[in-house]
Design a protein around this motif. Structure first.
Motif, PDB file in Angstrom:
ATOM      1  N   UNK A 125       0.843  -1.208   0.000  1.00 54.49           N
ATOM      2  CA  UNK A 125       0.000   0.000   0.000  1.00 54.49           C
ATOM      3  C   UNK A 125       0.873   1.252   0.000  1.00 54.49           C
ATOM      4  N   UNK A 126       1.892   1.259   0.827  1.00 53.97           N
ATOM      5  CA  UNK A 126       2.755   2.450   0.883  1.00 53.97           C
ATOM      6  C   UNK A 126       3.436   2.713  -0.453  1.00 53.97           C
ATOM      7  N   UNK A 127       3.907   1.674  -1.094  1.00 57.84           N
ATOM      8  CA  UNK A 127       4.598   1.868  -2.371  1.00 57.84           C
ATOM      9  C   UNK A 127       3.610   2.154  -3.501  1.00 57.84           C
ATOM     10  N   UNK A 128       2.471   1.482  -3.471  1.00 60.39           N
ATOM     11  CA  UNK A 128       1.446   1.711  -4.497  1.00 60.39           C
ATOM     12  C   UNK A 128       0.878   3.130  -4.385  1.00 60.39           C
ATOM     13  N   UNK A 129       0.755   3.601  -3.162  1.00 58.97           N
ATOM     14  CA  UNK A 129       0.259   4.970  -2.925  1.00 58.97           C
ATOM     15  C   UNK A 129       1.146   5.990  -3.634  1.00 58.97           C
ATOM     16  N   UNK A 130       2.428   5.746  -3.583  1.00 57.04           N
ATOM     17  CA  UNK A 130       3.378   6.651  -4.245  1.00 57.04           C
ATOM     18  C   UNK A 130       3.258   6.549  -5.766  1.00 57.04           C
ATOM     19  N   UNK A 131       3.136   5.321  -6.247  1.00 60.55           N
ATOM     20  CA  UNK A 131       3.129   5.124  -7.701  1.00 60.55           C
ATOM     21  C   UNK A 131       1.770   5.382  -8.358  1.00 60.55           C
ATOM     22  N   UNK A 132       0.696   5.390  -7.555  1.00 63.33           N
ATOM     23  CA  UNK A 132      -0.649   5.576  -8.142  1.00 63.33           C
ATOM     24  C   UNK A 132      -0.772   6.926  -8.837  1.00 63.33           C
ATOM     25  N   UNK A 133      -0.042   7.914  -8.322  1.00 59.66           N
ATOM     26  CA  UNK A 133      -0.147   9.257  -8.918  1.00 59.66           C
ATOM     27  C   UNK A 133       0.928   9.491  -9.993  1.00 59.66           C
ATOM     28  N   UNK A 134       1.846   8.568 -10.095  1.00 55.83           N
ATOM     29  CA  UNK A 134       2.932   8.747 -11.059  1.00 55.83           C
ATOM     30  C   UNK A 134       2.601   8.133 -12.408  1.00 55.83           C
ATOM     31  N   UNK A 135       3.437   8.424 -13.411  1.00 52.99           N
ATOM     32  CA  UNK A 135       3.125   7.860 -14.737  1.00 52.99           C
ATOM     33  C   UNK A 135       4.089   6.753 -15.147  1.00 52.99           C
ATOM     34  N   UNK A 136       4.876   6.267 -14.185  1.00 55.69           N
ATOM     35  CA  UNK A 136       5.823   5.191 -14.529  1.00 55.69           C
ATOM     36  C   UNK A 136       5.113   3.875 -14.772  1.00 55.69           C
ATOM     37  N   UNK A 137       4.026   3.639 -14.041  1.00 59.64           N
ATOM     38  CA  UNK A 137       3.313   2.358 -14.177  1.00 59.64           C
ATOM     39  C   UNK A 137       1.886   2.629 -14.655  1.00 59.64           C
ATOM     40  N   UNK A 138       1.559   2.068 -15.814  1.00 55.98           N
ATOM     41  CA  UNK A 138       0.201   2.224 -16.361  1.00 55.98           C
ATOM     42  C   UNK A 138      -0.675   1.074 -15.875  1.00 55.98           C
ATOM     43  N   UNK A 139      -1.909   1.377 -15.512  1.00 54.67           N
ATOM     44  CA  UNK A 139      -2.883   0.330 -15.155  1.00 54.67           C
ATOM     45  C   UNK A 139      -4.221   0.688 -15.802  1.00 54.67           C
ATOM     46  N   UNK A 140      -5.241  -0.102 -15.506  1.00 58.13           N
ATOM     47  CA  UNK A 140      -6.554   0.118 -16.133  1.00 58.13           C
ATOM     48  C   UNK A 140      -7.129   1.499 -15.816  1.00 58.13           C
ATOM     49  N   UNK A 141      -7.045   1.882 -14.537  1.00 51.26           N
ATOM     50  CA  UNK A 141      -7.670   3.145 -14.122  1.00 51.26           C
ATOM     51  C   UNK A 141      -6.703   4.324 -14.253  1.00 51.26           C
ATOM     52  N   UNK A 142      -7.278   5.497 -14.347  1.00 53.10           N
ATOM     53  CA  UNK A 142      -6.447   6.700 -14.523  1.00 53.10           C
ATOM     54  C   UNK A 142      -5.704   7.043 -13.233  1.00 53.10           C
ATOM     55  N   UNK A 143      -4.644   7.780 -13.367  1.00 50.12           N
ATOM     56  CA  UNK A 143      -3.788   8.117 -12.237  1.00 50.12           C
ATOM     57  C   UNK A 143      -4.525   8.942 -11.181  1.00 50.12           C
TER      58      UNK A 143
END
Ligand SMILES: [Zn+2]
Length: 243
Positions: A125-143
């Motif tokens: 969660x801590x690491x995903x929280x940081x990356x959720x707003x970044x554009x390094x990792x693309x996923x289904x939902x928007x940043x």
């Protein structure tokens, strides 16, 4: 009118948000918040049946019913219970879940919890929280647009937990129990497992109630849940986010 937020509780197992912060989530719902309850694993290591596919379905149904008690939305990430690993694939699942909810604050396990799925969830969660707003990792939902404040919920039995934020759950304690009791596959299982260890007739509900009462005594109310904010990076806020 009180300010409203989007609140996301991320637990390793179906029933963790209910047990460790269910009263607070009920209070958030009462305040008009949008509440998400997210389960990282499929919960198939705990229960009376050994059929993991069947149990996964049961636990999904129970999690959905528990969320319904307070009108929360559920997110199932479906990773393997008791075999959760910290890796990129798991992190991407959690990033996408955070992006789906777009929360203002996240509640999750403390990194020093005894349960390994809980500890790994905390780190994910801590690491995903940081990356959720970044554009390094693309996923289904928007940043997401922010790095969320994170609050750690009290580990089982609370040993060594030093909280600094308390939420009065006196008027939502019953809802918390109602949410937990929706996890019917767990009631007998947990009680049997815990009873062997603690020699109490109803150990699980005892611990839930005694912990809420203990935190209530500390904060001068009947029942409370206690949290430890993670004071790091861009997750620090001046305003009170929890109800
Ligand atoms: Zn758990």
């Amino acid at each position: 009118m009180e300010k409203q937020f989007t609140v996301m509780a991320i637990g390793a197992h179906p029933d963790d948000p209910e047990i460790y912060c269910g009263g607070t989530l009920a209070k958030c719902a009462e305040r008009g918040d949008k509440v998400f309850m997210a389960y990282v694993t499929d919960g198939t290591a705990g229960g009376d049946t050994k059929d993991r596919d069947k149990l996964a379905e049961i636990r999904k149904r129970e999690g959905t019913a528990a969320a319904k008690v307070i009108g929360a939305e559920v997110i199932f990430m479906g990773l393997p219970d008791a075999e959760l690993e910290y890796n990129l694939a798991s992190r991407i699942k959690v990033i996408d879940a955070i992006r789906q909810a777009k929360p203002d604050l996240i509640i999750t396990h403390a990194p020093y919890d005894q349960n390994c799925d809980h500890r790994i969830t905390s780190q994910l969660v801590n690491d995903a929280n940081l990356h959720a707003s970044g554009h390094k990792i693309e996923t289904t939902h928007t940043r997401t647009t922010i790095i969320c404040p994170v609050y750690y919920m009290e580990p089982y039995q609370g040993i060594g937990f030093n909280p600094s934020v308390y939420v009065d759950i006196s008027n939502t304690f019953e809802q918390k129990i109602k949410m937990f009791m929706e996890h019917k596959s767990q009631i007998n299982y947990l009680e049997t497992e815990e009873a062997k260890r603690t020699k109490s007739s109803n150990p699980f509900l005892d611990i839930v109630e005694i912990t809420a009462r203990f935190r209530g005594i500390q904060s001068l109310v009947k029942y409370a849940e206690a949290f430890q904010p993670l004071l790091i990076g861009q997750g620090v806020r001046t305003e009170r986010l929890l109800p």
